[in-house]
Scaffold this active site. Structure first.
Site, PDB file in Angstrom:
ATOM      1  CB  ILE A 102      -0.901   0.024   1.255  1.00 47.00           C
ATOM      2  CG1 ILE A 102      -1.714  -1.265   1.347  1.00 47.00           C
ATOM      3  CG2 ILE A 102      -1.800   1.257   1.251  1.00 47.00           C
ATOM      4  CD1 ILE A 102      -2.363  -1.481   2.706  1.00 47.00           C
ATOM      5  CB  CYS A 103       1.601   3.796  -2.461  1.00 41.51           C
ATOM      6  SG  CYS A 103       2.530   5.338  -2.649  1.00 41.51           S
ATOM      7  CG  LEU A 104      -1.955   5.622   3.528  1.00 44.46           C
ATOM      8  CD1 LEU A 104      -2.692   6.710   2.734  1.00 44.46           C
ATOM      9  CD2 LEU A 104      -2.950   4.724   4.252  1.00 44.46           C
TER      10      LEU A 104
END
Length: 165
Positions: A102-104
């Site tokens: 997840i790119c967060l």
């Protein structure tokens, strides 16, 4: 977008510190009394790894869908962010890779010890809910190919450039 670092080794998993155990026991107790809407913790005897069911929010592209998050807590949680990934199959989203990474920003550069598992879950559901289209990140195939052999998403140099979805 992501740029896998040159290191290919997975971080060794050390036992939780007393502070981490205490904090996680408190968070788990609070979760059992008042879980965030749309999430269900799958109870196990492993405090260091949580598996959480995520229900797509009503009125979004993910309505009626359920996914699983895996949260692995490091030895020095909450001073260090947990590793959070979606288990297969990961939802189609511009910031979620097919391998579940997840790119967060709050999972990496913007992590704060004040954050909790509940606040992470709410942020992930908000990210999912704001998506106008079900699609993979543009660099999905390259990134996933470079992440073989169990590379942790925490070994990635993430580039946080799009906060619109």
């Amino acid at each position: 977008m992501a740029s896998p670092s040159s290191s290919s080794s997975s971080p060794s998993r050390k036992a939780l510190s007393k502070i981490a155990c205490s904090r996680l026991q408190k968070e788990l107790a609070e979760w059992q009394v008042s879980p965030p809407a749309g999430f269900k913790h799958r109870v196990t005897d492993n405090l260091q790894r949580w598996v959480i069911d995520v229900a797509g929010a009503p009125g979004t592209l993910y309505t009626g869908e359920t996914y699983k998050l895996q949260v692995d807590f490091p030895e020095h949680y909450p001073m260090e962010a947990p590793q959070v990934i979606f288990l297969h199959p990961a939802p189609m989203h511009p910031h979620i890779y097919s391998n579940g990474h997840i790119c967060l920003d709050i999972l990496y550069d913007s992590w704060s010890p004040a954050m909790t598992v509940s606040s992470i879950c709410i942020s992930i559901l908000s990210m999912l809910s704001s998506s106008p289209a079900k699609q993979r990140p543009a660099d999905n195939d390259r990134y996933v190919r470079n992440c073989r052999n169990g590379r942790s998403p925490k070994e990635t140099r993430w580039w946080f450039h799009d906060d619109t979805v």
